[in-house]
Motif scaffolding. Sequence first.
Motif, PDB file in Angstrom:
ATOM      1  N   VAL A 154      41.848  50.550  39.088  1.00 14.35           N
ATOM      2  CA  VAL A 154      41.008  50.034  38.009  1.00 14.35           C
ATOM      3  C   VAL A 154      40.583  48.608  38.358  1.00 14.35           C
ATOM      4  N   GLU A 155      39.333  48.304  38.127  1.00 12.03           N
ATOM      5  CA  GLU A 155      38.838  46.956  38.377  1.00 12.03           C
ATOM      6  C   GLU A 155      39.584  45.965  37.492  1.00 12.03           C
ATOM      7  N   VAL A 156      39.918  44.817  38.069  1.00 11.04           N
ATOM      8  CA  VAL A 156      40.627  43.791  37.308  1.00 11.04           C
ATOM      9  C   VAL A 156      39.794  43.332  36.107  1.00 11.04           C
ATOM     10  N   SER A 157      38.463  43.278  36.299  1.00  8.73           N
ATOM     11  CA  SER A 157      37.607  42.798  35.208  1.00  8.73           C
ATOM     12  C   SER A 157      37.713  43.708  33.980  1.00  8.73           C
ATOM     13  N   VAL A 158      37.947  45.011  34.230  1.00 13.31           N
ATOM     14  CA  VAL A 158      38.104  45.938  33.108  1.00 13.31           C
ATOM     15  C   VAL A 158      39.379  45.604  32.335  1.00 13.31           C
ATOM     16  N   LEU A 159      40.456  45.300  33.083  1.00 14.82           N
ATOM     17  CA  LEU A 159      41.712  44.952  32.431  1.00 14.82           C
ATOM     18  C   LEU A 159      41.581  43.643  31.663  1.00 14.82           C
ATOM     19  N   ASP A 160      40.849  42.701  32.255  1.00 15.30           N
ATOM     20  CA  ASP A 160      40.656  41.413  31.576  1.00 15.30           C
ATOM     21  C   ASP A 160      39.917  41.608  30.259  1.00 15.30           C
ATOM     22  N   ARG A 161      38.902  42.453  30.309  1.00 16.38           N
ATOM     23  CA  ARG A 161      38.116  42.729  29.102  1.00 16.38           C
ATOM     24  C   ARG A 161      39.009  43.388  28.036  1.00 16.38           C
ATOM     25  N   LEU A 162      39.840  44.339  28.489  1.00 17.60           N
ATOM     26  CA  LEU A 162      40.768  45.015  27.570  1.00 17.60           C
ATOM     27  C   LEU A 162      41.683  44.001  26.897  1.00 17.60           C
ATOM     28  N   THR A 197      49.751  47.046  31.908  1.00 20.26           N
ATOM     29  CA  THR A 197      48.799  47.373  32.980  1.00 20.26           C
ATOM     30  C   THR A 197      48.514  46.157  33.853  1.00 20.26           C
ATOM     31  N   ARG A 198      48.739  44.982  33.282  1.00 20.01           N
ATOM     32  CA  ARG A 198      48.450  43.779  34.054  1.00 20.01           C
ATOM     33  C   ARG A 198      49.663  43.274  34.824  1.00 20.01           C
ATOM     34  N   MET A 199      50.789  43.938  34.622  1.00 25.66           N
ATOM     35  CA  MET A 199      52.005  43.480  35.278  1.00 25.66           C
ATOM     36  C   MET A 199      52.057  43.963  36.719  1.00 25.66           C
ATOM     37  N   GLN A 200      52.505  43.086  37.582  1.00 23.92           N
ATOM     38  CA  GLN A 200      52.741  43.458  38.968  1.00 23.92           C
ATOM     39  C   GLN A 200      54.158  43.042  39.311  1.00 23.92           C
ATOM     40  N   LEU A 224      55.616  40.540  36.565  1.00 24.63           N
ATOM     41  CA  LEU A 224      54.939  39.352  36.043  1.00 24.63           C
ATOM     42  C   LEU A 224      53.461  39.681  35.847  1.00 24.63           C
ATOM     43  N   ASP A 225      52.813  38.962  34.942  1.00 22.24           N
ATOM     44  CA  ASP A 225      51.388  39.124  34.745  1.00 22.24           C
ATOM     45  C   ASP A 225      50.657  38.751  36.032  1.00 22.24           C
ATOM     46  N   ARG A 226      49.575  39.480  36.322  1.00 20.20           N
ATOM     47  CA  ARG A 226      48.926  39.251  37.607  1.00 20.20           C
ATOM     48  C   ARG A 226      48.372  37.836  37.776  1.00 20.20           C
ATOM     49  N   THR A 227      47.973  37.193  36.670  1.00 22.77           N
ATOM     50  CA  THR A 227      47.470  35.825  36.809  1.00 22.77           C
ATOM     51  C   THR A 227      48.586  34.902  37.290  1.00 22.77           C
ATOM     52  N   ILE A 228      49.802  35.195  36.844  1.00 24.10           N
ATOM     53  CA  ILE A 228      50.915  34.347  37.269  1.00 24.10           C
ATOM     54  C   ILE A 228      51.295  34.652  38.705  1.00 24.10           C
ATOM     55  N   ILE A 229      51.242  35.940  39.051  1.00 19.76           N
ATOM     56  CA  ILE A 229      51.483  36.319  40.450  1.00 19.76           C
ATOM     57  C   ILE A 229      50.524  35.548  41.361  1.00 19.76           C
TER      58      ILE A 229
END
Lengths: 706, 150
Positions: free
Chosen positions: A169-177, A226-229, A264-269
């Motif tokens: 899934v595109e990251v932008s889709v997750l961000d929008r969600l 979904t945003r966790m890595q 962790l959230d992907r932004t923090i990763i």
Amino acid sequence: MEASAENTGLTSSEEQELLKEFLAESNDNLARLDTDLVQLEQEPGNHELLGAIFRAVHTLKGSCGFFGYARLQAVAHKAEHLLSELRDGKRALTSGLSALLLRSADAMKRMIDAIGRGKGEGDVFERSLLQQLDAALEHVEERHAAPVLESPREPSANESAGTPNSLRVEVSVLDRLLDLVGELVITKNQLHQYRDGSTGTDTQLESIVQRLAVITSDLQDGVMRTRMQSVGTLWSKLPRVLRDLSVNLGKKFTLETNGAETELDRTIIETIRDPLIHIIRNACDHGIEAPDVRSARQKPAAGRISLNAFHEAGQVTIEISDDGAGIDPSIVLAKAVERGLLTEWAAQQLSEREIVNLVLMPGFSTAKEVTNLSGRGVGMDVVKTNVERVGGSVELVSRPQSGTTVRLRVPLTLAIVPGLIVTAGKHLLAIPQANLQEVVKCEAEQARTALETIQGNLFHRWRGELIPVGDLSTVLQVPPARSRTLNLVILIAEGRRFGLIVDRIRGTQEIVVKPLAAHLSGLNEYSGATIMGDGKLALILDVTTIASRLGVASGTDYRDGTAEEKAEDSAEHAVLTFAAGSAVRLALPLPSVERVEDVSMKDIQQVTGRALLDRNNHLLPVIDVAKLLGTESAADDVRKVIVCQEGEQVVGLLVDQVFGVSQCDPAHLFQSPHRFVRGTVRAGETVADVLRLEELVSNSNRQGAA
Amino acid sequence: MTAVDGMTYVSFSIAGHCFGLCASEVEEVVMAPEITEVPLAPKYLSGLINLRGQILPALRGSVLLGLPEDGETGMVSLILRLKSGLVGLQVDRIGEVLQVDASNCEPAPGNLSPALKKSLKGICRTGGRLLLELDGSALEPATLAEMNRN
């Protein structure tokens, strides 16, 4: 696009779609390739691994042929050829060969990057790499003595079945969600507020609101997940990093990991990706000793880097430890003074822990020589800045001769966090729960005694600890709106506690963190803003900045020139003044004071050669200051113990009376010949003798030992 | 833009002066939005606006342009799309949408106050009035931060 799939008969949008897929797949494959190649170097006989590497390169070659990327295909083709000979046992894996394969993987990565940025295959033709690959392919001598390997196994069932369960899934889709979930949380809060404000009870509305709350919270959890890595995605790059470092530095390393599944959230990763690599480079370059030094110190030849990740109090802690030489505090201190990062007087006031953490200050690098790995002017301060930007913290712990641990603490996620809503004047402010220790409410009667004023500085005794207190209205320069109740929030920033007086406390709620526009980027007091249930906005406080504005953050009081407004204060330093016996007023630098306690003389146990205070099953060595200075103590049964830290040791100083905190000017220190006195300073209205804590402690240690 | 050789402007007034901004830069007009003040913010920043869940900075037009403030200052918010994102510009009153022929526009004269002159693209004559054409880039955060330093 430089090349196109002319014969495929696809429309350009279909082609774009395919290209995107190709890039994503190739990036994944190449990332795995790195790790796998390094592992293959250690296990040259691992046939399964070789098969996986071969398949990855083969897939890449096929796809880039389809898109017409000739240069990429050429590298992939030759690498695949080498791999097939390895697989068929026609040649053995030498260190030269594996380096060549790694370089090929790097080159392919560069080209894929360039394609992703719409620049064709990039500007570099990789001629020398291709020539080396050709040379290696022609090289016959390497083709003997290879262990004969079995033919490649068929891909196992679970491997092919693994794909349909996951989806790219595109990251932008997750961000929008996530944005939408944020809006939903706000709307839910609005509905709650509406319901609370309406009169009468509507049971049906009540149950709908409840149901909505549950669904919103589940949905929020789901989207967050979904945003966790896992931290492991960061760590998977490290074997390759260590291998390259090992070659460059001529040292050997082993890697141990623990807790790779911590999420962790992907932004923090993303935020900690570079800091992590930097810390590891530092550990390898400066921490771990050269092999001969290690063997002289009876350590294993290979330096151990261990990574440990775990959840702790709503945050994730990542520890990076090495078993190297540790950090020499005296070198750090000398460097810090030399660089003008702090004055000598200030330097003498620091504990060993604080000294080691000076490494994190801007403009600090202890590397004696600039190597090509680290020491390019970007040091640990960049690590600190990056980590603090997401509300995390960095701490260094050094064990001389046995290693260093860097501890990163980061929040799980940034987007929606619990927070405490408070007011200062008419302003609404949110404090992230991660910084919050406790809320203290004192009614009229208690309010008078809750705060102690010492030389204009406010303090509050919180669980036996004397913590500095500041006023939020003062920091924000707004007129306060006080009530009879004293509202004090106990906060923690960079490991230091402090109290913040606020006008009102509105309670806790989930706050959706919205970044502030660039127009407000100069205002470090805020880390973002959030929308309240009624549509009003609340600014989110950056607790670390607030602490430093109040002058209660660690180190800010005695650091030079970190900020312009600190420049004036830097000449002044805080001391705690007290009296013991008939001696003149005495003083200790405030940073070395942990807390002040009342003690009854009967709590102090006299044991051989020394006095000990029994507190909560913990024995604290106590130094009778009056006795030491050769005067008589006032005979009170109840006296004060100033608990201080000197190096690793915690001691109590038994004194008669504690006056409070004063500012003094160390530049006008009148040197004293007395062994235990550093000198006399003007502290507030009077003069005081500043004690040499290290002398007191070492003297007491000697007496205890005698 | 309807006219090929002209421009469409949204006109508005700040402290009695008539200004115009290219219509393509103006996203929308919000009458009397609720503005959340930001303690410690520079004077040109009147606060934050909640625009349907988006938090935007609101800039005080009179301060930016070095004009005196009167009672009704900044009641209307003009939402502009800058390179750095959306911002609100607080103006006193909103006027008509005007078509101005390019031949009626000229550069700003030299005898204006520096704060005003720096923020203008030019001056246009329209229907016997003068329209001061604002330069959107003068509202970018980098430009303002520099102004604040001086």
